[in-house]
Design a protein around this motif. Structure first.
Motif, PDB file in Angstrom:
ATOM      1  N   GLU A 122       0.828  -1.206   0.000  1.00 29.16           N
ATOM      2  CA  GLU A 122       0.000   0.000   0.000  1.00 29.16           C
ATOM      3  C   GLU A 122       0.860   1.252   0.000  1.00 29.16           C
ATOM      4  N   GLU A 123       1.952   1.221   0.787  1.00 30.13           N
ATOM      5  CA  GLU A 123       2.861   2.367   0.821  1.00 30.13           C
ATOM      6  C   GLU A 123       3.495   2.607  -0.544  1.00 30.13           C
ATOM      7  N   ALA A 124       3.879   1.500  -1.218  1.00 29.84           N
ATOM      8  CA  ALA A 124       4.468   1.620  -2.555  1.00 29.84           C
ATOM      9  C   ALA A 124       3.466   2.207  -3.539  1.00 29.84           C
ATOM     10  N   GLN A 125       2.199   1.813  -3.417  1.00 28.25           N
ATOM     11  CA  GLN A 125       1.175   2.348  -4.313  1.00 28.25           C
ATOM     12  C   GLN A 125       0.955   3.840  -4.071  1.00 28.25           C
ATOM     13  N   LYS A 126       0.971   4.245  -2.796  1.00 34.74           N
ATOM     14  CA  LYS A 126       0.809   5.665  -2.486  1.00 34.74           C
ATOM     15  C   LYS A 126       1.960   6.488  -3.057  1.00 34.74           C
ATOM     16  N   MET A 127       3.166   5.974  -2.911  1.00 32.08           N
ATOM     17  CA  MET A 127       4.325   6.673  -3.462  1.00 32.08           C
ATOM     18  C   MET A 127       4.224   6.770  -4.973  1.00 32.08           C
ATOM     19  N   GLN A 128       3.789   5.666  -5.606  1.00 33.19           N
ATOM     20  CA  GLN A 128       3.657   5.665  -7.052  1.00 33.19           C
ATOM     21  C   GLN A 128       2.584   6.657  -7.501  1.00 33.19           C
ATOM     22  N   GLU A 129       1.480   6.706  -6.725  1.00 32.05           N
ATOM     23  CA  GLU A 129       0.403   7.645  -7.053  1.00 32.05           C
ATOM     24  C   GLU A 129       0.879   9.083  -6.903  1.00 32.05           C
ATOM     25  N   LYS A 130       1.646   9.332  -5.855  1.00 31.15           N
ATOM     26  CA  LYS A 130       2.166  10.679  -5.638  1.00 31.15           C
ATOM     27  C   LYS A 130       3.092  11.092  -6.772  1.00 31.15           C
ATOM     28  N   MET A 131       3.966  10.185  -7.188  1.00 34.05           N
ATOM     29  CA  MET A 131       4.880  10.490  -8.288  1.00 34.05           C
ATOM     30  C   MET A 131       4.111  10.718  -9.578  1.00 34.05           C
ATOM     31  N   ALA A 132       3.007   9.958  -9.755  1.00 33.93           N
ATOM     32  CA  ALA A 132       2.209  10.132 -10.970  1.00 33.93           C
ATOM     33  C   ALA A 132       1.554  11.513 -10.992  1.00 33.93           C
ATOM     34  N   ARG A 133       1.039  11.965  -9.809  1.00 35.71           N
ATOM     35  CA  ARG A 133       0.428  13.297  -9.750  1.00 35.71           C
ATOM     36  C   ARG A 133       1.447  14.386 -10.037  1.00 35.71           C
ATOM     37  N   GLU A 134       2.642  14.248  -9.450  1.00 40.40           N
ATOM     38  CA  GLU A 134       3.688  15.244  -9.695  1.00 40.40           C
ATOM     39  C   GLU A 134       4.103  15.264 -11.156  1.00 40.40           C
ATOM     40  N   GLN A 135       4.174  14.076 -11.774  1.00 37.98           N
ATOM     41  CA  GLN A 135       4.525  14.015 -13.177  1.00 37.98           C
ATOM     42  C   GLN A 135       3.450  14.672 -14.038  1.00 37.98           C
ATOM     43  N   ALA A 136       2.173  14.450 -13.648  1.00 39.20           N
ATOM     44  CA  ALA A 136       1.070  15.061 -14.396  1.00 39.20           C
ATOM     45  C   ALA A 136       1.119  16.585 -14.300  1.00 39.20           C
ATOM     46  N   LYS A 137       1.413  17.117 -13.089  1.00 39.10           N
ATOM     47  CA  LYS A 137       1.529  18.567 -12.923  1.00 39.10           C
ATOM     48  C   LYS A 137       2.669  19.124 -13.766  1.00 39.10           C
ATOM     49  N   GLU A 138       3.788  18.393 -13.784  1.00 37.88           N
ATOM     50  CA  GLU A 138       4.940  18.839 -14.568  1.00 37.88           C
ATOM     51  C   GLU A 138       4.609  18.874 -16.048  1.00 37.88           C
ATOM     52  N   ASN A 139       3.887  17.865 -16.509  1.00 34.24           N
ATOM     53  CA  ASN A 139       3.485  17.839 -17.922  1.00 34.24           C
ATOM     54  C   ASN A 139       2.533  18.985 -18.243  1.00 34.24           C
TER      55      ASN A 139
END
Length: 657
Positions: A633-650
């Protein structure tokens, strides 16, 4: 680099330098090695001279009485060193050749298992027949037959470096001490001779070989007093129907003294120069082998393996090494010897030669010629499969029935693991409607939606007390047994020429159809046949795979491209296993059928409504997350957070454009 690291490197360097200085040879060792190299060089020069003379003038005149006898006289009558213009070595080379017209005689040495022909030409073994086995064509099984297929030679040097090659001489049979022994003698006088003594005990594959050199204590070169130079070469016959598969198990094995067994490449030419003492080496095909076992370890051994493009032979092996010799204190004899093993690559037969050896480092380990898989895996075959297999063989049951019983035993042993895997699948299956709701709630295949679906699914599993990995673990635990049997069947000589149903030989492939010639791609992957058992195994496996996919489908669409991967792997196994033994494919066919039966029975016995009720009850209980689920679950949260940051950057990049 800190101080401790520098200090450590300096200490290691000092140790290496000290070890090198300590182990470098002294002057006597260097001189001995140089004498050995000089002797070898002399032999090569003489061979070159001999070949040149043969090309220039043909063979030695066969009308000369006692052709080759001068070579023996020159060797035994070691005198003063020859002058630079002396042609003794050249004369030796020309007269040592046995004329082709000299009549060769053969002596038979045999017991219940082996028939060996000894030739007066070279005093060596001409032919070996294994009496309990047949060639795949039904003819007598010969490991080799004639000098074109096997050659033995002993090179000796007198103190003047005059060389005697035993394969160039004509020996005389001398009556042995009993019916199991034959002596081949090369004699100069009653007190000067070379004996090759062969002793074959009753009901044995192992034969003793001893060299006795009389009358040369003061005449031999110093190196020949302690070591005899031996050459053994053998072409390996194709004994089985499936040449391509037979090649995979045809190789040279060798064992360092008091160390482990090693093997050379079976797929390409290979060459080894071994300076460490060698206890034995074997010239092995798939099911039979010739092994030379030293009384004392061989030294400076050279092994060579060559892949042959010949319809009758698979490989050509050569060995060259030094046999330690012993000077008798009580007589005028110098002796050396070793043992030949001509027989099957059968685990219990080979292992029996260590039954009275207490010290493990002194064991021959001849059974390592039987390839039973990787070292971490072979124990399954050694301690479970082989004993069970041999027990049922002792009852004289048919091979098809024995494989069926072995398959049932394996399935019975792994049944608890199979049940646990099925229960894990059933738990995820009853939760499928709830997981499909997540598909509707978080539609689409963009990264954010996929992450939300995965997070919701993991949260559901955690609340219900379901571990999605619990079904994989039982399968992994079963893998050593399944892999062990994959290696056992191709190595089991017990299957050889044993028939079942339409398969007349379970040790090789069974043919539904076969063809000649080369069909691009098809011949490369299938060979020139289609195996019936392999085809049946593939059809049943594809059916079971599709059924199992429907049973274990949780409704998740996270990786739709993986949906057909299990079916693809099932079809791929057909191309991979088509040339494997029919016995192995029969085992896989039975194993899959039994698995289908067990799955259907468990589906009827297990009430999935009760499973669902239990999972719903688990949701209401306070649930502490397992370490695995928490990390996931922690790994999924980290992955989700990185995905949101990547989306903002894009989004920022797109805005700037």
């Amino acid at each position: 680099m800190d101080k401790n690291t520098v200090t450590g490197l300096l200490l290691i360097t000092a140790i290496i330098i000290a070890f090198t200085i300590y182990n470098r040879p002294d002057r006597e060792q260097i001189e001995a090695q140089q004498r050995m190299r000089d002797s070898i060089a002399m032999v090569e020069i003489e061979r070159a001279q001999l070949e040149a003379l043969q090309k220039a003038g043909g063979e030695t005149d066969s009308t000369l009485p006692g052709a080759g006898s001068n070579a023996v006289a020159d060797f035994f009558n070691a005198g003063a060193p020859s002058s630079p213009t002396d042609t003794t070595a050249l004369s030796l080379a020309t007269e040592a050749v046995v004329p082709s017209s000299v009549q060769e005689e053969t002596i038979v040495l045999e017991n219940e298992k082996v028939r060996i022909l000894l030739s007066t030409r070279g005093g060596s073994i001409r032919s070996v027949q294994l009496k309990e086995y047949l060639h795949h064509t039904g003819e007598n099984l010969l490991l080799f037959d004639g000098p074109d297929e096997a050659r033995f030679n002993l090179n000796l040097f007198n103190r003047n470096s005059v060389h005697l090659s035993t394969e160039d001489q004509v020996f005389t049979p001398v009556s042995g001490s009993d019916a199991h022994s034959v002596t081949m003698r090369l004699q100069q006088s009653p007190g000067q001779y070379i004996d090759f003594v062969y002793t074959l005990p009753a009901d044995e594959y192992m034969m003793d070989f001893e060299v006795r050199l009389a009358g040369m204590k003061n005449g031999l070169h110093p190196e020949s007093l302690t070591n005899f130079r031996m050459n053994w070469a053998q072409k390996i016959r194709q004994q089985e129907k499936g040449r391509m598969f037979e090649n995979r198990f045809t190789r040279i094995h060798y064992k360092y003294d008091k160390q482990d067994v090693q093997k050379m490449s079976e797929s390409k030419n290979d060459h080894k120069e071994l300076s460490e003492p060698l206890k034995w080496f074997s010239f092995k095909d798939q099911y039979f082998t010739s092994i030379i076992i030293g009384r004392q370890p061989f030294s400076n051994t050279i092994l060579n393996s060559e892949v042959l493009n010949d319809p009758d032979y698979t490989k050509q092996y050569k060995a060259e090494g030094w046999i330690p010799a012993v000077i008798s204190p009580d007589s005028d004899l110098i002796t050396a010897g070793f043992n030949y093993y001509f027989g099957p690559v059968h685990y219990n037969t080979l292992k029996a030669y260590d039954k009275d050896v207490a010290n493990s480092v002194d064991k021959l380990q001849l059974e390592e010629n039987v390839y039973l898989g990787y070292r971490w895996l072979s124990w399954v075959n050694k301690w479970f499969v082989i004993p069970v297999f041999n027990f049922f063989l002792s009852l004289n049951w048919g091979m098809g029935l024995i494989i069926l019983i072995l398959t049932l035993m394996v399935k019975l042993i792994t049944l608890p693991l199979t049940y646990k895997s099925f229960m894990s699948s059933a738990k995820m299956r009853v939760l499928r409607p709830q997981i499909q709701e997540f598909e509707k709630k978080y539609p689409g295949n963009d990264q954010e939606m996929m992450m939300k679906r995965q997070q919701a699914t993991m949260e559901l599993y955690n609340k219900a007390g379901v571990n999605p990995m619990s079904g994989c673990l039982p399968m992994l635990i079963q893998m050593p047994v399944l892999l062990a049997l994959f290696f056992f069947f191709p190595a089991a000589i017990e299957l050889r020429q044993q028939g079942f149903l339409w398969a007349d030989d379970l040790s090789t492939y069974d043919s539904l159809i076969s063809w000649s010639g080369n069909i691009p791609l098809i011949t490369r992957f299938l060979g020139n046949h289609i195996s019936i058992f392999c085809l049946l195994m593939t059809v049943v496996n594809v059916f079971y795979t599709k059924y199992n996919m429907s049973m274990t489908d949780t409704g998740s669409q996270a990786m739709p491209g993986m949906k057909y991967m299990p079916i693809f792997m099932s079809v791929f196994m057909f191309f991979f296993l088509n040339s494997y033994p029919a016995g192995l494919n029969y085992y896989y066919f039975l194993s899959t059928l039994i698995t289908i039966g067990l799955t259907l029975i468990m589906k009827q016995v297990i009430d999935e409504n009760k499973i669902l009720a239990q999972l719903e009850a688990n949701k209401k209980k306070p649930k502490k997350k397992s370490g695995f689920m928490a990390r996931l679950e922690e790994a999924q949260k980290m992955q989700e957070k990185m995905a949101r940051e990547q989306a903002k950057e894009n989004a920022k990049r797109n805005a700037r454009r």
